[in-house]
Design a protein around this motif. Sequence first.
Motif, PDB file in Angstrom:
ATOM      1  N   GLY A  63       0.799  -1.223   0.000  1.00 59.84           N
ATOM      2  CA  GLY A  63       0.000   0.000   0.000  1.00 59.84           C
ATOM      3  C   GLY A  63       0.826   1.265   0.000  1.00 59.84           C
ATOM      4  N   ALA A  64       2.140   1.158  -0.203  1.00 57.52           N
ATOM      5  CA  ALA A  64       3.008   2.333  -0.174  1.00 57.52           C
ATOM      6  C   ALA A  64       2.997   3.109  -1.478  1.00 57.52           C
ATOM      7  N   ALA A  65       2.716   2.438  -2.597  1.00 56.27           N
ATOM      8  CA  ALA A  65       2.860   3.045  -3.915  1.00 56.27           C
ATOM      9  C   ALA A  65       1.566   3.687  -4.396  1.00 56.27           C
ATOM     10  N   VAL A  66       1.728   4.586  -5.368  1.00 57.90           N
ATOM     11  CA  VAL A  66       0.584   5.058  -6.136  1.00 57.90           C
ATOM     12  C   VAL A  66       0.620   4.364  -7.492  1.00 57.90           C
ATOM     13  N   VAL A  67      -0.547   4.093  -8.031  1.00 55.12           N
ATOM     14  CA  VAL A  67      -0.665   3.663  -9.417  1.00 55.12           C
ATOM     15  C   VAL A  67      -0.832   4.918 -10.259  1.00 55.12           C
ATOM     16  N   LEU A  68      -0.007   5.071 -11.281  1.00 57.36           N
ATOM     17  CA  LEU A  68      -0.113   6.215 -12.175  1.00 57.36           C
ATOM     18  C   LEU A  68      -0.638   5.714 -13.514  1.00 57.36           C
ATOM     19  N   SER A  69      -1.932   5.887 -13.734  1.00 56.89           N
ATOM     20  CA  SER A  69      -2.574   5.412 -14.959  1.00 56.89           C
ATOM     21  C   SER A  69      -2.399   6.429 -16.072  1.00 56.89           C
ATOM     22  N   LEU A  70      -2.003   5.941 -17.236  1.00 53.70           N
ATOM     23  CA  LEU A  70      -1.811   6.807 -18.399  1.00 53.70           C
ATOM     24  C   LEU A  70      -3.004   6.786 -19.345  1.00 53.70           C
ATOM     25  N   ALA A  71      -4.142   6.273 -18.887  1.00 49.38           N
ATOM     26  CA  ALA A  71      -5.298   6.088 -19.766  1.00 49.38           C
ATOM     27  C   ALA A  71      -5.809   7.395 -20.358  1.00 49.38           C
ATOM     28  N   ARG A  72      -5.639   8.509 -19.638  1.00 55.26           N
ATOM     29  CA  ARG A  72      -6.153   9.786 -20.140  1.00 55.26           C
ATOM     30  C   ARG A  72      -5.197  10.453 -21.132  1.00 55.26           C
ATOM     31  N   LEU A  73      -3.980   9.948 -21.256  1.00 57.96           N
ATOM     32  CA  LEU A  73      -3.062  10.448 -22.281  1.00 57.96           C
ATOM     33  C   LEU A  73      -3.329   9.651 -23.556  1.00 57.96           C
ATOM     34  N   ASN A  74      -4.335  10.050 -24.295  1.00 62.05           N
ATOM     35  CA  ASN A  74      -4.830   9.212 -25.394  1.00 62.05           C
ATOM     36  C   ASN A  74      -5.001   9.969 -26.708  1.00 62.05           C
ATOM     37  N   ARG A  75      -4.156  10.979 -26.949  1.00 60.95           N
ATOM     38  CA  ARG A  75      -4.271  11.752 -28.182  1.00 60.95           C
ATOM     39  C   ARG A  75      -3.378  11.181 -29.286  1.00 60.95           C
ATOM     40  N   ILE A  76      -3.905  11.156 -30.494  1.00 62.02           N
ATOM     41  CA  ILE A  76      -3.072  10.977 -31.676  1.00 62.02           C
ATOM     42  C   ILE A  76      -2.539  12.364 -31.998  1.00 62.02           C
ATOM     43  N   ARG A  77      -1.283  12.608 -31.733  1.00 57.61           N
ATOM     44  CA  ARG A  77      -0.756  13.973 -31.862  1.00 57.61           C
ATOM     45  C   ARG A  77      -0.529  14.384 -33.310  1.00 57.61           C
ATOM     46  N   ARG A  78       0.002  13.496 -34.106  1.00 54.94           N
ATOM     47  CA  ARG A  78       0.301  13.841 -35.498  1.00 54.94           C
ATOM     48  C   ARG A  78       0.471  12.583 -36.321  1.00 54.94           C
ATOM     49  N   VAL A  79      -0.047  12.612 -37.542  1.00 55.70           N
ATOM     50  CA  VAL A  79       0.207  11.543 -38.512  1.00 55.70           C
ATOM     51  C   VAL A  79       0.904  12.170 -39.707  1.00 55.70           C
ATOM     52  N   ASP A  80       2.050  11.629 -40.081  1.00 55.17           N
ATOM     53  CA  ASP A  80       2.856  12.146 -41.188  1.00 55.17           C
ATOM     54  C   ASP A  80       3.049  11.033 -42.207  1.00 55.17           C
ATOM     55  N   PRO A  81       2.092  10.885 -43.138  1.00 55.13           N
ATOM     56  CA  PRO A  81       2.192   9.773 -44.085  1.00 55.13           C
ATOM     57  C   PRO A  81       3.364   9.888 -45.045  1.00 55.13           C
ATOM     58  N   VAL A  82       3.866  11.108 -45.288  1.00 52.22           N
ATOM     59  CA  VAL A  82       5.009  11.261 -46.183  1.00 52.22           C
ATOM     60  C   VAL A  82       6.266  10.692 -45.531  1.00 52.22           C
ATOM     61  N   ASN A  83       6.448  10.969 -44.235  1.00 53.87           N
ATOM     62  CA  ASN A  83       7.590  10.422 -43.497  1.00 53.87           C
ATOM     63  C   ASN A  83       7.299   9.036 -42.922  1.00 53.87           C
ATOM     64  N   ARG A  84       6.100   8.522 -43.191  1.00 55.13           N
ATOM     65  CA  ARG A  84       5.693   7.220 -42.651  1.00 55.13           C
ATOM     66  C   ARG A  84       5.910   7.173 -41.139  1.00 55.13           C
ATOM     67  N   ALA A  85       5.311   8.134 -40.438  1.00 51.27           N
ATOM     68  CA  ALA A  85       5.466   8.191 -38.984  1.00 51.27           C
ATOM     69  C   ALA A  85       4.232   8.820 -38.367  1.00 51.27           C
ATOM     70  N   MET A  86       3.982   8.465 -37.115  1.00 49.21           N
ATOM     71  CA  MET A  86       2.910   9.103 -36.357  1.00 49.21           C
ATOM     72  C   MET A  86       3.349   9.276 -34.917  1.00 49.21           C
TER      73      MET A  86
END
Length: 485
Positions: free
Chosen positions: A101-124
Amino acid sequence: MNTDGAPGTVAVLAGAERARFLQRCRAIVGDAGVLTAGADCAPFLTDWRGRFTGLALAVLRPASTTEVAELVKLCVQFRVPIVPQGGRTGLVLGSVPDASGAAVVLSLARLNRIRRVDPVNRAMTVDAGCILHDVQQAAAASGCLFPLSLAAEGSCSIGGNLSTNAGGTAVLRYGNARELCLGLEVVTAQGDVWDGLRALRKDNTGYDLRDLFIGAEGTLGIITGAVLKLFPRPKGALTALVALDSPAAAATLLLLAQDACGAALTGFELMSHYCLDLVHQHFPALARPIERACPYYVLLEVSSSESDAHAGQLIEQTLAAALSDHACHDAVVASSLAQAKGLWDLREHIPLAQARQGKNIKHDISLPVSTIASFIAATDAALARQFPGCQVVCFGHLGDGNLHYNVAAPAGQSDERFLDQQDAINAIVYAGVEQYQGSISAEHGIGALKREALTHHKSAIELALMRSIKTALDPLNLMNPGKVL
């Protein structure tokens, strides 16, 4: 992981200090971002297989990298351990807290954005909390392919995939998560933000920090964002199910398929007859495409940059060579997307059928492809001698040497009695892995479940180097303590 309630070197915050810590957390993420009530925290405390439930001081739900960094700084100030958590689909107790019970759970579920899709560079560029399926869909909407594919893709997250260096069904063609990542954004154990979100194929400027955090299971820092590689979408794909006598015949078929198809061979999955029996027992609506029972089956997929017809030619060449070489008995080639999905459903339902059948002792191992047949024969026999009647659920990504070699209880034996023998069964399986120069973890990670086993299967030098890295990056041991090391 301490599962006996002992907090180790970190004391559990109590009284006024606990109240001050939680008040400061709420100031960073708001009241809704701090969960302390038992019912609210419960889903975050139990592992996916339901085999262990821990305790936590709180569940923290930040909505940005900045909030993650501020929370980490606060935890450093109060000396509160942090358990980073993604989609909670891990199998080795890597994303749940211990019993102290000493730790906190840090959930990343709310960090859920697709920030950028770059099809020319084949990266997102995506947040770490993005669900894998959503990333696949975003890539497809831009006319591209993100090839990482797992049974849990509807709920696992990119951060978790990278933290465990996930594999999946397309590793043979595209590589695992490490090969699919160009850059990372990481909150360090001190609460600093490393912006390594570079979409470069070549960046030879010193130590590759990215590779330190990929596969580290949150023990060195918290991945909050990633740049992922994209690929051209295939113009054609075909799937076939092949019936075989043995794993040795499957290895022969793999060589024939690689010779005939080259890089177009994107999937090569091995399944024992017992696996498919379990699937048909628990999911009778799924088709039985090959009536004749054979000891093993291979599901292979060919993707073409030209057309379905070209993919068909490659599969025909493979199967013709296999039949003339007596490497297979029978085969079914899907003639539609629906039939292909039906074949893949057989493979994807194996873990679900296992779960319905009862508890089993899982092994996520890797071996040189040339030794897999010998490993299976020797280990099957060793288990049968010591545990008569036990059932081996053997399946996996044969093309890259990753085997899911799971052991189920004999008929009539209770799960509890069978699980009491886990250490002895693990010893047999891991002895075989070592004999054939394999690894005790291929794609699921180490977590807390395999931490002790790791000490017997890594050299003293390797472990010392790993501990040096851990100490250098996380000197207070607040990042997912008790996992991996």
